[in-house]
Write a protein that holds these residues in place. Structure first.
Motif, PDB file in Angstrom:
ATOM      1  N   GLN A   7       0.806  -1.219   0.000  1.00 35.46           N
ATOM      2  CA  GLN A   7       0.000   0.000   0.000  1.00 35.46           C
ATOM      3  C   GLN A   7       0.841   1.272   0.000  1.00 35.46           C
ATOM      4  O   GLN A   7       0.363   2.325  -0.418  1.00 35.46           O
ATOM      5  CB  GLN A   7      -0.950   0.010   1.198  1.00 35.46           C
ATOM      6  CG  GLN A   7      -0.268   0.064   2.552  1.00 35.46           C
ATOM      7  CD  GLN A   7      -1.266   0.112   3.701  1.00 35.46           C
ATOM      8  OE1 GLN A   7      -2.445   0.378   3.480  1.00 35.46           O
ATOM      9  NE2 GLN A   7      -0.799  -0.133   4.920  1.00 35.46           N
ATOM     10  N   ASN A   8       2.089   1.182   0.436  1.00 32.77           N
ATOM     11  CA  ASN A   8       2.994   2.332   0.387  1.00 32.77           C
ATOM     12  C   ASN A   8       4.268   1.926  -0.350  1.00 32.77           C
ATOM     13  O   ASN A   8       4.246   1.720  -1.541  1.00 32.77           O
ATOM     14  CB  ASN A   8       3.257   2.852   1.803  1.00 32.77           C
ATOM     15  CG  ASN A   8       1.987   3.385   2.451  1.00 32.77           C
ATOM     16  OD1 ASN A   8       1.399   4.354   1.980  1.00 32.77           O
ATOM     17  ND2 ASN A   8       1.534   2.739   3.530  1.00 32.77           N
ATOM     18  N   GLN A   9       5.395   1.803   0.398  1.00 34.90           N
ATOM     19  CA  GLN A   9       6.636   1.327  -0.203  1.00 34.90           C
ATOM     20  C   GLN A   9       7.092   0.050   0.494  1.00 34.90           C
ATOM     21  O   GLN A   9       6.806  -0.167   1.671  1.00 34.90           O
ATOM     22  CB  GLN A   9       7.748   2.394  -0.115  1.00 34.90           C
ATOM     23  CG  GLN A   9       7.653   3.484  -1.160  1.00 34.90           C
ATOM     24  CD  GLN A   9       6.623   4.536  -0.783  1.00 34.90           C
ATOM     25  OE1 GLN A   9       6.571   4.960   0.362  1.00 34.90           O
ATOM     26  NE2 GLN A   9       5.806   4.954  -1.743  1.00 34.90           N
ATOM     27  N   GLU A  68       3.749  -1.210  -5.888  1.00 34.83           N
ATOM     28  CA  GLU A  68       3.737  -0.352  -4.707  1.00 34.83           C
ATOM     29  C   GLU A  68       2.617   0.685  -4.840  1.00 34.83           C
ATOM     30  O   GLU A  68       2.029   0.878  -5.905  1.00 34.83           O
ATOM     31  CB  GLU A  68       5.089   0.339  -4.547  1.00 34.83           C
ATOM     32  CG  GLU A  68       6.238  -0.632  -4.254  1.00 34.83           C
ATOM     33  CD  GLU A  68       7.568   0.087  -4.079  1.00 34.83           C
ATOM     34  OE1 GLU A  68       7.924   0.868  -4.990  1.00 34.83           O
ATOM     35  OE2 GLU A  68       8.245  -0.118  -3.059  1.00 34.83           O
ATOM     36  N   ASN A  69       2.319   1.353  -3.703  1.00 35.65           N
ATOM     37  CA  ASN A  69       1.272   2.381  -3.662  1.00 35.65           C
ATOM     38  C   ASN A  69      -0.068   1.847  -4.161  1.00 35.65           C
ATOM     39  O   ASN A  69      -0.829   2.551  -4.824  1.00 35.65           O
ATOM     40  CB  ASN A  69       1.704   3.613  -4.473  1.00 35.65           C
ATOM     41  CG  ASN A  69       2.979   4.232  -3.932  1.00 35.65           C
ATOM     42  OD1 ASN A  69       3.042   4.600  -2.753  1.00 35.65           O
ATOM     43  ND2 ASN A  69       4.015   4.289  -4.763  1.00 35.65           N
ATOM     44  N   ARG A 128      -3.321  -0.020  -2.553  1.00 36.22           N
ATOM     45  CA  ARG A 128      -3.976  -0.392  -1.300  1.00 36.22           C
ATOM     46  C   ARG A 128      -5.129  -1.358  -1.569  1.00 36.22           C
ATOM     47  O   ARG A 128      -6.010  -1.083  -2.391  1.00 36.22           O
ATOM     48  CB  ARG A 128      -4.488   0.853  -0.590  1.00 36.22           C
ATOM     49  CG  ARG A 128      -5.133   0.606   0.768  1.00 36.22           C
ATOM     50  CD  ARG A 128      -5.288   1.897   1.547  1.00 36.22           C
ATOM     51  NE  ARG A 128      -3.967   2.468   1.802  1.00 36.22           N
ATOM     52  CZ  ARG A 128      -3.608   3.716   1.462  1.00 36.22           C
ATOM     53  NH1 ARG A 128      -4.472   4.500   0.846  1.00 36.22           N
ATOM     54  NH2 ARG A 128      -2.394   4.153   1.720  1.00 36.22           N
ATOM     55  N   TRP A 179      -1.849  -4.230   9.864  1.00 38.78           N
ATOM     56  CA  TRP A 179      -3.037  -3.880   9.074  1.00 38.78           C
ATOM     57  C   TRP A 179      -3.881  -5.120   8.758  1.00 38.78           C
ATOM     58  O   TRP A 179      -5.010  -4.990   8.288  1.00 38.78           O
ATOM     59  CB  TRP A 179      -2.624  -3.220   7.761  1.00 38.78           C
ATOM     60  CG  TRP A 179      -2.064  -1.849   7.919  1.00 38.78           C
ATOM     61  CD1 TRP A 179      -2.750  -0.657   7.932  1.00 38.78           C
ATOM     62  CD2 TRP A 179      -0.678  -1.494   8.070  1.00 38.78           C
ATOM     63  NE1 TRP A 179      -1.889   0.398   8.095  1.00 38.78           N
ATOM     64  CE2 TRP A 179      -0.603  -0.089   8.177  1.00 38.78           C
ATOM     65  CE3 TRP A 179       0.508  -2.243   8.129  1.00 38.78           C
ATOM     66  CZ2 TRP A 179       0.599   0.593   8.335  1.00 38.78           C
ATOM     67  CZ3 TRP A 179       1.709  -1.568   8.299  1.00 38.78           C
ATOM     68  CH2 TRP A 179       1.753  -0.175   8.397  1.00 38.78           C
ATOM     69  N   PRO A 201      -3.217   3.749  10.776  1.00 44.18           N
ATOM     70  CA  PRO A 201      -3.287   4.604   9.579  1.00 44.18           C
ATOM     71  C   PRO A 201      -2.713   3.914   8.347  1.00 44.18           C
ATOM     72  O   PRO A 201      -1.663   3.277   8.406  1.00 44.18           O
ATOM     73  CB  PRO A 201      -2.438   5.825   9.969  1.00 44.18           C
ATOM     74  CG  PRO A 201      -2.374   5.797  11.466  1.00 44.18           C
ATOM     75  CD  PRO A 201      -2.438   4.366  11.857  1.00 44.18           C
ATOM     76  N   ASP A 202      -3.405   4.053   7.221  1.00 46.01           N
ATOM     77  CA  ASP A 202      -2.948   3.440   5.971  1.00 46.01           C
ATOM     78  C   ASP A 202      -1.593   3.980   5.528  1.00 46.01           C
ATOM     79  O   ASP A 202      -0.801   3.271   4.907  1.00 46.01           O
ATOM     80  CB  ASP A 202      -3.967   3.685   4.851  1.00 46.01           C
ATOM     81  CG  ASP A 202      -5.273   2.932   5.085  1.00 46.01           C
ATOM     82  OD1 ASP A 202      -5.240   1.878   5.747  1.00 46.01           O
ATOM     83  OD2 ASP A 202      -6.314   3.414   4.619  1.00 46.01           O
ATOM     84  N   ASN A 203      -1.334   5.254   5.845  1.00 45.48           N
ATOM     85  CA  ASN A 203      -0.111   5.902   5.346  1.00 45.48           C
ATOM     86  C   ASN A 203       1.031   5.868   6.361  1.00 45.48           C
ATOM     87  O   ASN A 203       2.000   6.608   6.228  1.00 45.48           O
ATOM     88  CB  ASN A 203      -0.401   7.352   4.943  1.00 45.48           C
ATOM     89  CG  ASN A 203      -0.871   8.200   6.130  1.00 45.48           C
ATOM     90  OD1 ASN A 203      -1.121   7.662   7.214  1.00 45.48           O
ATOM     91  ND2 ASN A 203      -1.000   9.502   5.929  1.00 45.48           N
ATOM     92  N   SER A 252       4.001   4.758   7.014  1.00 49.82           N
ATOM     93  CA  SER A 252       5.086   4.116   6.277  1.00 49.82           C
ATOM     94  C   SER A 252       6.390   4.846   6.569  1.00 49.82           C
ATOM     95  O   SER A 252       6.457   6.076   6.461  1.00 49.82           O
ATOM     96  CB  SER A 252       4.784   4.159   4.774  1.00 49.82           C
ATOM     97  OG  SER A 252       5.827   3.573   4.022  1.00 49.82           O
ATOM     98  N   GLN A 292       7.593   5.472   9.342  1.00 48.48           N
ATOM     99  CA  GLN A 292       7.309   6.386  10.441  1.00 48.48           C
ATOM    100  C   GLN A 292       7.501   5.670  11.773  1.00 48.48           C
ATOM    101  O   GLN A 292       7.444   4.443  11.856  1.00 48.48           O
ATOM    102  CB  GLN A 292       5.874   6.914  10.368  1.00 48.48           C
ATOM    103  CG  GLN A 292       5.550   7.752   9.151  1.00 48.48           C
ATOM    104  CD  GLN A 292       4.132   8.281   9.192  1.00 48.48           C
ATOM    105  OE1 GLN A 292       3.693   8.860  10.190  1.00 48.48           O
ATOM    106  NE2 GLN A 292       3.388   8.072   8.105  1.00 48.48           N
TER     107      GLN A 292
END
Length: 412
Positions: free
Chosen positions: A50-52, A184-185, A187, A220, A291-293, A295, A297
């Protein structure tokens, strides 16, 4: 096709409308499953992130690769991981940071030393070399360690460490070299199913039909699975470690060290020291929804919560008393109610396989777990006894959210 952020070759989803297997989650677990499915001859594999790649829990892991676990099956999984990581760079051309630095477990009580003797005896049966060593040997291997209160230790010469993000990228690259597609990216919104069987995924870029779905989405995974009636009892917990500024006498090849009586682990990190802990009570990450984003973090540092481990660390490694700290890593990781990961076909939905909830041993176990899950999918049954990690061991009641956040706070 275009090059992804990490140099991986990334397809658009419209090129992958049908697949043999879709893997959801591009951390080290998902990359390992993709790597091993392609190694077994499955070419029509799609890995969705969903991200990298490696941006969830993988990238901030401590990177410890220990071989010995509490059962023969789990030890086989970790042994295979270590052997795979040692050869992966040569195979794929992607550096992994593998260093066979060995690991030390120290004992400051008679009971702990008895336990280490038992561990060494068991390890012989499992094919893992463990030597019971003297305090002088411990001091020689870890010169910065206080050893005047240590009765002895266990030395595992074949253990090591890796750079977790790089291992995930190497596994993904190996899968890609054998024909897997990585997107990637992208979801996943829903796991689609008909008549009790998983049939594909709906994503923010479109739909992919598939014969098999593999959910390797880490923290997730629980919420996504609930949308299709599947229970994956895991919950994210805050896991803390610190890295010092450069210290005299520290070097990167220092062994991985563990002091189970003080609930510490430590290793060299360049010319600094990494210090981590497993605490009596850990903090669940109290979020309504991961959170979906989230990444690459981290959560905010919590020096107050880390005060006891830090004091224990300064006792065991006295030079830390004068140390400054360059980094506090507070990364959420998935934990399960019984401290064993979740693996296998979901009982609620045929052809939906799960590999998640690694309880802070994801790096050490993912290489082997991906291999044995891939064999399970290919053969339609386990190729060795995996009941201790089989997702079917839990009933649906365990997936109660209040129960989970209370229980996993004890597990870490």
């Amino acid at each position: 096709m275009s090059a992804g952020r990490h140099g991986q070759c990334t397809k658009h989803i419209m090129e992958c409308e049908q697949a043999k297997a879709v893997i959801i989650g591009g951390g080290i677990a998902g990359a390992s499953v993709a790597y091993h499915l392609t190694q077994l001859g499955w070419k029509d594999i799609v890995l969705l992130e969903q991200n990298q790649l490696a941006g969830g829990t993988t990238w901030h892991a401590a990177g410890l690769v220990g071989r010995l676990r509490t059962s023969n099956s789990l030890t086989k999984i970790n042994k295979f991981s270590a052997e795979l990581y040692a050869r992966l760079e040569k195979e794929t051309g992607q550096p992994t940071g593998w260093k066979q630095v060995g690991s030390l477990i120290v004992a400051k009580s008679k009971d702990r030393l008895i336990q280490l003797h038992r561990t060494a005896a068991m390890s012989e049966l499992f094919g893992v070399e463990v030597q019971i060593v003297s305090p002088a040997f411990v001091a020689e291997k870890w010169p910065l360690l206080r050893t005047d209160d240590i009765l002895g230790g266990a030395w595992l010469p074949h253990d090591g460490k890796v750079l977790p993000k790089e291992v995930a990228l190497a596994l993904a690259k190996g899968a890609q070299q054998r024909g897997a597609s990585i997107i990637e990216n992208c979801r996943v919104l829903e796991i689609e199913h008909t008549n009790g069987r998983a049939t594909g995924v709906l994503t923010n870029q479109g739909r992919i039909r598939a014969e098999f779905i593999v959910l390797t989405g880490g923290m997730w995974a629980r919420e996504l699975a609930l949308r299709c009636g599947v229970n994956i009892p895991l919950y994210p917990v805050e896991h803390h470690y610190v890295v010092t500024e450069p210290l005299p006498g520290a070097f990167d090849e220092l062994p991985v060290g563990r002091d189970p009586d003080l609930c510490l682990y430590f290793r060299g990190e360049g010319n600094a020291v990494m210090l981590g802990a497993f605490q009596n009570f850990s903090k669940p990450w109290m979020v309504d929804r991961v959170p979906d984003n989230f990444s690459f973090q981290l959560l905010e540092p919590d020096w107050e919560k880390f005060a006891e481990p830090l004091a224990n660390g300064k006792y065991r490694i006295p030079t830390l008393q004068q140390a400054n700290f360059a980094k506090f890593v507070n990364g959420p990781e998935s934990f399960t109610p019984d401290n064993s990961f979740l693996m296998g076909e979901a009982p609620e939905l045929r052809n939906l396989f799960v590999l998640a909830g690694f309880n802070s041993v994801g790096i050490a176990s993912a290489g082997g777990a991906g291999k044995y899950l891939a064999e399970w999918m290919l053969n339609g049954e386990q190729t060795m006894d995996l009941w201790s990690v089989d997702i079917r061991r839990f009933g649906p009641w365990v997936n109660n959210r209040t129960f989970l956040w209370q229980r996993v706070s004890e597990v870490l």
